[in-house]
Design an enzyme around this catalytic site. Structure first.
Site, PDB file in Angstrom:
ATOM      1  N   CYS A 203      18.433  43.156  22.926  1.00  0.00           N
ATOM      2  CA  CYS A 203      18.707  44.504  22.392  1.00  0.00           C
ATOM      3  C   CYS A 203      18.356  44.516  20.894  1.00  0.00           C
ATOM      4  O   CYS A 203      18.963  43.770  20.108  1.00  0.00           O
ATOM      5  CB  CYS A 203      20.159  44.878  22.631  1.00  0.00           C
ATOM      6  SG  CYS A 203      20.675  44.558  24.345  1.00  0.00           S
TER       7      CYS A 203
ATOM      8  N   CYS B 104      33.434  54.695  30.213  1.00  0.00           N
ATOM      9  CA  CYS B 104      33.149  54.960  28.801  1.00  0.00           C
ATOM     10  C   CYS B 104      31.673  54.640  28.626  1.00  0.00           C
ATOM     11  O   CYS B 104      31.266  53.486  28.785  1.00  0.00           O
ATOM     12  CB  CYS B 104      34.017  54.056  27.927  1.00  0.00           C
ATOM     13  SG  CYS B 104      33.594  54.122  26.183  1.00  0.00           S
TER      14      CYS B 104
ATOM     15  N   CYS C  10      40.427  48.613  27.786  1.00  0.00           N
ATOM     16  CA  CYS C  10      38.994  48.848  27.976  1.00  0.00           C
ATOM     17  C   CYS C  10      38.292  47.512  27.750  1.00  0.00           C
ATOM     18  O   CYS C  10      38.707  46.747  26.877  1.00  0.00           O
ATOM     19  CB  CYS C  10      38.502  49.874  26.953  1.00  0.00           C
ATOM     20  SG  CYS C  10      36.720  50.164  27.054  1.00  0.00           S
TER      21      CYS C  10
ATOM     22  N   ARG D 167      33.421  60.170  21.156  1.00  0.00           N
ATOM     23  CA  ARG D 167      33.880  59.279  20.079  1.00  0.00           C
ATOM     24  C   ARG D 167      32.847  59.120  18.985  1.00  0.00           C
ATOM     25  O   ARG D 167      31.701  58.721  19.241  1.00  0.00           O
ATOM     26  CB  ARG D 167      34.263  57.904  20.647  1.00  0.00           C
ATOM     27  CG  ARG D 167      34.819  56.963  19.570  1.00  0.00           C
ATOM     28  CD  ARG D 167      35.367  55.652  20.126  1.00  0.00           C
ATOM     29  NE  ARG D 167      36.302  55.921  21.190  1.00  0.00           N
ATOM     30  CZ  ARG D 167      36.198  55.420  22.431  1.00  0.00           C
ATOM     31  NH1 ARG D 167      35.214  54.605  22.728  1.00  0.00           N
ATOM     32  NH2 ARG D 167      37.079  55.728  23.347  1.00  0.00           N
TER      33      ARG D 167
ATOM     34  N   CYS E  15      40.089  47.783  23.119  1.00  0.00           N
ATOM     35  CA  CYS E  15      38.813  47.548  23.790  1.00  0.00           C
ATOM     36  C   CYS E  15      38.286  46.155  23.444  1.00  0.00           C
ATOM     37  O   CYS E  15      38.076  45.846  22.266  1.00  0.00           O
ATOM     38  CB  CYS E  15      37.821  48.622  23.348  1.00  0.00           C
ATOM     39  SG  CYS E  15      36.218  48.416  24.116  1.00  0.00           S
TER      40      CYS E  15
ATOM     41  N   CYS F  28      21.031  44.512  17.950  1.00  0.00           N
ATOM     42  CA  CYS F  28      22.296  43.782  18.074  1.00  0.00           C
ATOM     43  C   CYS F  28      22.355  42.481  17.276  1.00  0.00           C
ATOM     44  O   CYS F  28      21.478  41.614  17.389  1.00  0.00           O
ATOM     45  CB  CYS F  28      22.578  43.499  19.542  1.00  0.00           C
ATOM     46  SG  CYS F  28      24.233  42.807  19.782  1.00  0.00           S
TER      47      CYS F  28
HETATM   48  N1  SAM Z   1      27.080  42.941  25.893  1.00  0.00           N
HETATM   49  C1  SAM Z   1      27.675  44.117  26.370  1.00  0.00           C
HETATM   50  C2  SAM Z   1      26.693  45.264  26.497  1.00  0.00           C
HETATM   51  O1  SAM Z   1      25.636  45.215  25.903  1.00  0.00           O
HETATM   52  O2  SAM Z   1      27.050  46.227  27.196  1.00  0.00           O
HETATM   53  C3  SAM Z   1      28.875  44.579  25.542  1.00  0.00           C
HETATM   54  C4  SAM Z   1      28.808  44.461  24.040  1.00  0.00           C
HETATM   55  S1  SAM Z   1      27.551  45.448  23.225  1.00  0.00           S
HETATM   56  C5  SAM Z   1      27.642  44.834  21.570  1.00  0.00           C
HETATM   57  C6  SAM Z   1      28.308  47.069  23.210  1.00  0.00           C
HETATM   58  C7  SAM Z   1      27.584  48.200  22.567  1.00  0.00           C
HETATM   59  O3  SAM Z   1      27.642  48.088  21.157  1.00  0.00           O
HETATM   60  C8  SAM Z   1      26.111  48.377  22.833  1.00  0.00           C
HETATM   61  O4  SAM Z   1      25.855  48.945  24.066  1.00  0.00           O
HETATM   62  C9  SAM Z   1      25.706  49.296  21.698  1.00  0.00           C
HETATM   63  O5  SAM Z   1      25.856  50.646  22.088  1.00  0.00           O
HETATM   64  C10 SAM Z   1      26.710  48.976  20.609  1.00  0.00           C
HETATM   65  N2  SAM Z   1      26.057  48.363  19.433  1.00  0.00           N
HETATM   66  C11 SAM Z   1      25.695  47.068  19.320  1.00  0.00           C
HETATM   67  N3  SAM Z   1      25.115  46.843  18.135  1.00  0.00           N
HETATM   68  C12 SAM Z   1      25.111  48.025  17.471  1.00  0.00           C
HETATM   69  C13 SAM Z   1      24.623  48.429  16.196  1.00  0.00           C
HETATM   70  N4  SAM Z   1      24.035  47.574  15.361  1.00  0.00           N
HETATM   71  N5  SAM Z   1      24.792  49.723  15.829  1.00  0.00           N
HETATM   72  C14 SAM Z   1      25.386  50.592  16.676  1.00  0.00           C
HETATM   73  N6  SAM Z   1      25.857  50.266  17.892  1.00  0.00           N
HETATM   74  C15 SAM Z   1      25.720  48.996  18.291  1.00  0.00           C
HETATM   75  C1  DTB Z   2      30.495  51.343  21.500  1.00  0.00           C
HETATM   76  O1  DTB Z   2      29.884  52.332  21.942  1.00  0.00           O
HETATM   77  N1  DTB Z   2      30.451  50.944  20.237  1.00  0.00           N
HETATM   78  C2  DTB Z   2      31.255  49.766  20.034  1.00  0.00           C
HETATM   79  C3  DTB Z   2      31.882  49.547  21.439  1.00  0.00           C
HETATM   80  N2  DTB Z   2      31.279  50.564  22.230  1.00  0.00           N
HETATM   81  C4  DTB Z   2      31.824  48.229  22.076  1.00  0.00           C
HETATM   82  C5  DTB Z   2      30.498  48.628  19.446  1.00  0.00           C
HETATM   83  C6  DTB Z   2      29.823  48.969  18.142  1.00  0.00           C
HETATM   84  C7  DTB Z   2      29.189  47.753  17.604  1.00  0.00           C
HETATM   85  C8  DTB Z   2      28.640  47.957  16.229  1.00  0.00           C
HETATM   86  C9  DTB Z   2      27.987  46.750  15.685  1.00  0.00           C
HETATM   87  C10 DTB Z   2      28.850  45.543  15.584  1.00  0.00           C
HETATM   88  O2  DTB Z   2      29.995  45.629  15.017  1.00  0.00           O
HETATM   89  O3  DTB Z   2      28.413  44.477  16.002  1.00  0.00           O
HETATM   90 FE1  SF4 Z   3      22.608  43.431  24.137  1.00  0.00          FE
HETATM   91 FE2  SF4 Z   3      24.189  42.652  22.136  1.00  0.00          FE
HETATM   92 FE3  SF4 Z   3      25.284  43.439  24.478  1.00  0.00          FE
HETATM   93 FE4  SF4 Z   3      23.961  41.127  24.299  1.00  0.00          FE
HETATM   94  S1  SF4 Z   3      25.851  41.672  23.211  1.00  0.00           S
HETATM   95  S2  SF4 Z   3      23.730  42.677  25.904  1.00  0.00           S
HETATM   96  S3  SF4 Z   3      22.336  41.620  22.841  1.00  0.00           S
HETATM   97  S4  SF4 Z   3      24.116  44.711  23.040  1.00  0.00           S
END
Ligand code: SAM
Ligand code: DTB
Ligand code: SF4
Length: 329
Positions: free
Chosen positions: A73, A204, A144, A276, A113, A76
């Site tokens: 991603c 969600c 959550c 949200r 969460c 991320c």
């Molecule tokens: N690994 C799981 C997944 O991808 O569904 C759960 C954790 S992931 C970090 C959850 C969400 O955080 C992602 O789907 C994304 O919408 C959000 N997210 C991650 N990094 C972000 C960023 N730099 N800015 C905004 N939202 C972010």
């Molecule tokens: C969502 O939509 N945003 C949250 C939660 N669900 C898991 C995560 C935001 C992550 C922002 C970047 C970080 O802190 O790593």
């Molecule tokens: Fe993608 Fe980050 Fe979730 Fe891994 S933790 S699946 S890299 S959003």
């Protein structure tokens, strides 16, 4: 008359009950094109028909397993393949999770969460997360989790543990998805959402704005969320938090009003959902946040950390709520 679409061409309520409404991308693009004052007025109307407009729900996040994720991603900090500052951490012990949940409850959060940087949970991980869910639920908090893609049977195990919500974002329009993520597909996300629904867990699901997508992509994301049947109970709209070392580190930030329009479009198309105002608040002024609430956002992530990045401190949010006369629920 001007060329701006009028409300009559956009209203769905006289054609079908809210739950059965099917939105098209053109209809949502037409919402985006409304003068901002008309769009916000419309969003406020919808908001007030379905909620107390002075109430805000608060969820607190905790990363229970951080970094080292196999996925790519592009936004991320936790993807193993990017060189980011995020330090890896294995699954947290139950007592640490419980202490954080209790602290969140004491600060006034109604939902806790727990997030894990997995493509999806292994069965042995799921058993441990289920223990966390049982314990957090026992504190009287809504629960959550966001654990990635689920396999057959895993959602029912979470439901049995007492899980209220599963967070799994569509993140972006199906047609833009491949430009941000290649290790899994948009269709995989929809599949997991189906399993969550079938297990009787509330959904969600939302997305990230400001990843270089077009307005049409944003409208399409909103349509894909709104046309889930039923729509997600909770819709997080994240503003990209740029993370050094990731492919999206240097994307130009989205215009503030375009972000507000996205909130309004989510509110209008998902009248009964909590929308949200999610990641990105740390970089937003109080005035911009207030505009997002006016456009129909009625939930926030609350507490000084999101998963790996910072969020406004709880006391600052309390002070903002006080100034705006917003009541937490
Ligand atoms: N690994 C799981 C997944 O991808 O569904 C759960 C954790 S992931 C970090 C959850 C969400 O955080 C992602 O789907 C994304 O919408 C959000 N997210 C991650 N990094 C972000 C960023 N730099 N800015 C905004 N939202 C972010
Ligand atoms: C969502 O939509 N945003 C949250 C939660 N669900 C898991 C995560 C935001 C992550 C922002 C970047 C970080 O802190 O790593
Ligand atoms: Fe993608 Fe980050 Fe979730 Fe891994 S933790 S699946 S890299 S959003």
């Amino acid at each position: 008359m001007n060329a701006i679409p009028q409300a009559t061409t956009l209203t769905r309520e006289d054609t079908a009950p809210a739950r059965a409404a099917r939105w098209t991308v053109s209809e949502v693009e037409a919402l985006y094109q409304l003068p901002l004052m008309d769009l916000i007025f419309r969003a406020q109307q919808v908001h007030r028909e379905n909620f107390d407009a002075n109430e805000i729900q608060r969820s607190t996040l905790l990363s229970v397993k951080t970094g080292g994720c196999s996925e790519d991603c592009g936004y991320c900090s936790q993807a193993a393949r990017y060189n980011t500052e995020t330090e890896r951490e294995t699954l947290l012990p139950l007592d640490e999770v419980l202490a954080a949940a209790q602290a969140a409850k004491d600060k006034g959060a109604s939902r806790f969460c727990m997030g894990a940087a997995w493509r999806g949970p292994k069965d042995k991980d799921l058993a441990k997360v289920s223990e966390m869910i049982r314990a957090v639920k026992g504190l009287g908090l809504q629960t959550c989790v966001t654990l990635g893609m689920l396999k057959e049977g895993q959602a029912s195990e979470l439901k049995e543990a007492g899980l209220d919500y599963y967070n799994h974002n569509l993140d972006t329009d199906a047609s833009f998805y491949g430009q941000v993520i290649t290790t899994h597909k948009h269709a995989d996300r929809i599949d997991t959402l189906g399993q969550v629904r079938e297990a009787g867990i509330k959904v969600c699901s939302g997305g990230i704005i400001g990843m270089g997508e077009s307005r049409r992509n944003r409208a399409a994301l909103i349509v894909q969320l709104a046309n889930l049947n039923p729509p997600p109970e909770s819709v997080p709209i994240n503003n990209l938090v740029p993370i050094p070392g990731t492919p999206l580190a240097d994307v130009a930030p989205i215009d503030n009003f375009e972000f507000v329009r996205t909130i309004a479009a989510a509110r209008i198309t998902m009248p009964e959902s909590f929308v949200r105002l999610s990641a990105g608040r740390q970089a937003m002024s109080e005035e911009l946040q207030a505009l997002c609430f006016l456009a129909g956002a009625n939930s926030i992530f609350y507490g000084d950390k999101l998963l790996t990045t910072s969020n406004p401190e709880a006391d600052r949010d309390e002070a903002l709520f006080e100034k705006l006369g917003l009541r937490p629920i």
